[in-house]
Design a protein around this motif. Structure first.
Motif, mmCIF file in Angstrom:
data_model
loop_
_atom_site.group_PDB
_atom_site.id
_atom_site.type_symbol
_atom_site.label_atom_id
_atom_site.label_comp_id
_atom_site.label_asym_id
_atom_site.label_seq_id
_atom_site.Cartn_x
_atom_site.Cartn_y
_atom_site.Cartn_z
ATOM 1 N N ALA A 231 -4.823 -7.797 8.420
ATOM 2 C CA ALA A 231 -4.216 -9.678 8.534
ATOM 3 C C ALA A 231 -3.591 -10.614 8.476
ATOM 4 O O ALA A 231 -3.737 -11.657 8.635
ATOM 5 C CB ALA A 231 -5.501 -10.108 7.806
ATOM 6 N N GLY A 232 -2.017 -9.724 7.964
ATOM 7 C CA GLY A 232 -1.234 -10.299 7.206
ATOM 8 C C GLY A 232 -0.239 -11.008 8.418
ATOM 9 O O GLY A 232 -0.532 -9.474 9.640
ATOM 10 N N PRO A 233 1.392 -10.910 7.805
ATOM 11 C CA PRO A 233 2.079 -11.185 9.586
ATOM 12 C C PRO A 233 2.849 -9.274 9.548
ATOM 13 O O PRO A 233 2.569 -8.603 8.783
ATOM 14 C CB PRO A 233 3.482 -11.680 8.346
ATOM 15 N N GLU A 234 3.023 -10.032 10.817
ATOM 16 C CA GLU A 234 3.510 -8.216 11.712
ATOM 17 C C GLU A 234 4.702 -7.412 10.969
ATOM 18 O O GLU A 234 4.738 -6.554 10.867
ATOM 19 C CB GLU A 234 3.705 -8.569 13.196
ATOM 20 N N ALA A 235 5.151 -8.246 10.302
ATOM 21 C CA ALA A 235 6.530 -8.272 9.376
ATOM 22 C C ALA A 235 6.173 -7.288 8.243
ATOM 23 O O ALA A 235 6.941 -7.023 8.248
ATOM 24 C CB ALA A 235 7.224 -9.187 9.858
ATOM 25 N N ASP A 236 5.168 -8.104 7.746
ATOM 26 C CA ASP A 236 4.783 -7.146 6.731
ATOM 27 C C ASP A 236 4.091 -5.994 6.735
ATOM 28 O O ASP A 236 4.768 -5.360 6.551
ATOM 29 C CB ASP A 236 3.526 -8.406 5.859
ATOM 30 N N VAL A 237 2.863 -5.707 8.320
ATOM 31 C CA VAL A 237 2.373 -4.463 8.350
ATOM 32 C C VAL A 237 3.722 -3.873 8.321
ATOM 33 O O VAL A 237 3.431 -2.520 7.974
ATOM 34 C CB VAL A 237 1.435 -4.966 9.320
ATOM 35 N N ARG A 238 4.185 -3.488 9.506
ATOM 36 C CA ARG A 238 5.634 -3.009 10.077
ATOM 37 C C ARG A 238 6.267 -2.747 8.506
ATOM 38 O O ARG A 238 6.893 -0.930 8.613
ATOM 39 C CB ARG A 238 6.967 -3.675 10.742
ATOM 40 N N GLU A 239 6.590 -3.133 7.365
ATOM 41 C CA GLU A 239 7.030 -3.291 6.567
ATOM 42 C C GLU A 239 6.184 -1.994 5.674
ATOM 43 O O GLU A 239 6.471 -1.458 5.345
ATOM 44 C CB GLU A 239 7.325 -4.330 5.416
ATOM 45 N N GLY A 240 5.357 -3.201 5.820
ATOM 46 C CA GLY A 240 3.909 -1.384 4.731
ATOM 47 C C GLY A 240 4.166 -0.290 4.930
ATOM 48 O O GLY A 240 4.419 0.899 4.778
ATOM 49 N N VAL A 241 4.386 -0.129 6.208
ATOM 50 C CA VAL A 241 4.277 0.720 7.193
ATOM 51 C C VAL A 241 5.007 1.748 6.767
ATOM 52 O O VAL A 241 4.607 3.182 6.837
ATOM 53 C CB VAL A 241 3.633 0.822 8.727
ATOM 54 N N ALA A 242 6.866 1.081 6.917
ATOM 55 C CA ALA A 242 7.572 1.999 6.641
ATOM 56 C C ALA A 242 7.502 2.329 5.337
ATOM 57 O O ALA A 242 7.936 3.766 5.033
ATOM 58 C CB ALA A 242 8.714 1.044 6.606
ATOM 59 N N ARG A 243 7.229 1.042 4.583
ATOM 60 C CA ARG A 243 7.055 1.802 2.881
ATOM 61 C C ARG A 243 6.326 3.255 2.952
ATOM 62 O O ARG A 243 6.760 4.309 1.457
ATOM 63 C CB ARG A 243 6.985 1.053 2.072
ATOM 64 N N LEU A 244 5.104 3.105 2.949
ATOM 65 C CA LEU A 244 4.436 4.366 2.818
ATOM 66 C C LEU A 244 5.083 5.700 3.422
ATOM 67 O O LEU A 244 4.788 6.599 2.895
ATOM 68 C CB LEU A 244 3.210 4.090 3.705
ATOM 69 N N GLU A 245 5.222 5.569 4.749
ATOM 70 C CA GLU A 245 6.489 6.955 5.060
ATOM 71 C C GLU A 245 7.029 7.225 4.577
ATOM 72 O O GLU A 245 7.341 8.441 3.627
ATOM 73 C CB GLU A 245 7.153 6.583 6.664
ATOM 74 N N ALA A 246 7.962 6.366 3.400
ATOM 75 C CA ALA A 246 8.426 6.690 2.510
ATOM 76 C C ALA A 246 8.315 7.319 1.560
ATOM 77 O O ALA A 246 8.242 8.428 1.007
ATOM 78 C CB ALA A 246 10.111 5.723 2.245
ATOM 79 N N TRP A 247 7.253 7.142 1.514
ATOM 80 C CA TRP A 247 6.554 7.544 0.202
ATOM 81 C C TRP A 247 5.879 8.807 -0.191
ATOM 82 O O TRP A 247 6.050 9.716 -0.855
ATOM 83 C CB TRP A 247 5.731 6.449 -0.475
ATOM 84 N N LEU A 248 4.848 8.508 1.249
ATOM 85 C CA LEU A 248 4.244 9.458 1.473
ATOM 86 C C LEU A 248 5.282 11.156 1.533
ATOM 87 O O LEU A 248 4.766 12.571 1.506
ATOM 88 C CB LEU A 248 3.513 9.724 2.453
#
Length: 371
Positions: free
Chosen positions: A352-369
């Motif tokens: 539900a948040g801003p698109e930039a936040d969702v993109r950044e969240g996915v990038a962080r998840l990828e690096a973490w996983l």
């Protein structure tokens, strides 16, 4: 647990950490401009006193008209009560419709406050497990089987659903309504996410049953979470009990919010732009999550959630989400909040948040996983 995650995330932010919020089911946009302007005009007028317990007459009439415009269903204003958010609507509905000890069917996974409120009022939540075999939506056959095993007095379903985003198909909703009417089960239909659909259109239970209690809110599609305003459409025989309960428990819904909400129905262009932004976030997650190993999730038909299976990574969703927050700076909600029996292997992400936040969240998840 979503609120607990938010508390911890805010504490990290106060300590200087950058946190991406994918935990809360709250629109990442302000209330529509017309709504804010109407509120400002009411404040300038200065008369913000008590209102009628059932709600301001113009707003009740506009809500009733909404059912004709959106669904082609005739609802009269005298069946509408304006409530303090959908939460206030649930309290009124449960107290008016059920006696202590009544058994109410709810889905698992499902919105955790349902069971909490029911239990607090001396009612018994009866969990119906939904999963891939029913597209994470309840069915009339499932409800009938539970009723035959032990009498049900009510059923409470949400479509589109939190946490899954799954929707009850139109024909199945018709069957559920028909069975509830036949078995004298009171159906409470939570339609708070109507308007936030992406591949099929949500249908109201009022098309199929005049006995159903329908709850909606200005929080999600209309982006007015903190204004604490919702509504309830009920059978005529419950309106006087509902009015008396409202008089006793809340007096009325917030007057300023009611005056502002009247303008929300004229903000369609802005609201549809918001929905389009959610749709882009949804498409991003549907493309990227499978590449991260999160390829098994409930069908995200509506709302703004992905409910994902994380069993290949963990069987402790609370610990997994806590590590994700502290190590990756991404806040998500553990599935145990929504399903006490199977939720240790799932989590919910909100887009539900801003698109930039969702993109950044996915990038962080990828690096973490992939560490």
């Amino acid at each position: 647990m979503a609120m607990d995650v938010l508390r911890d995330a805010k504490a990290l932010e106060r300590a200087g950490r950058s946190i991406i919020h994918l935990e809360l089911g709250e629109p990442g946009v302000a209330a529509p401009r017309r709504v804010r302007e109407a509120a400002a005009e009411s404040l300038r007028d200065g008369s913000i006193g008590y209102g009628e317990a059932l709600g301001d007459a113009p707003l009740r009439a506009r809500i009733a008209r909404h059912y004709g415009e959106r669904y082609g269903v005739d609802v009269t204003p005298d069946r509408v009560i304006v409530t303090t958010g959908s939460s206030g609507g649930f309290l009124l509905a449960f107290l008016a419709a059920f006696d202590p000890g009544a058994r109410i069917a709810v889905t698992a996974p499902g919105y955790p406050a349902y069971a909490n409120i029911l239990s607090a009022l001396g009612l018994e939540p009866v969990l119906l497990d939904v999963g891939e075999e029913t597209r994470f939506a309840p069915t009339a056959a499932m409800l009938e089987a539970a009723h035959r095993a032990r009498k049900l007095h009510g059923a409470l379903f949400m479509s589109p659903a939190n946490p899954t985003g799954a929707m009850i198909a139109r024909d199945e909703l018709a069957r559920i309504c028909a069975f509830c009417d036949e078995a004298e089960i009171i159906l409470v239909s939570d339609e708070i996410y109507h308007g936030l659909e992406y591949e099929m259109r949500a249908e109201t239970a009022l098309r199929f049953s005049q006995r159903a209690l329908v709850i909606n809110s200005f929080s999600k599609y209309y982006a007015m979470t903190g204004w604490r305003l919702g509504w309830l459409v009920a059978p005529a025989e419950l309106m006087r009990p509902l009015e008396r309960l409202q008089q006793s428990l809340a007096i009325c819904a917030p007057t300023l919010s009611q005056r502002a909400a009247l303008a929300a129905f004229d903000a369609g262009d802005e609201l549809e732009a918001n929905r389009a932004a959610y749709a882009r976030n949804r498409a991003l997650l549907l493309d990227r999550l499978p590449k991260l190993g999160l390829d098994n999730f409930a069908p995200p038909d509506g709302a703004f959630y992905i409910y994902a299976d994380i069993s290949r990574f963990t069987d402790d969703s609370i610990g997994f989400c806590r590590r994700m927050l502290h190590e990756a700076g991404v806040a998500t909600t553990p599935g145990l909040d929504f399903d006490p029996r199977r939720g240790a292997k799932t989590l919910r992400l909100s887009y539900a948040g801003p698109e930039a936040d969702v993109r950044e969240g996915v990038a962080r998840l990828e690096a973490w996983l992939r560490r």
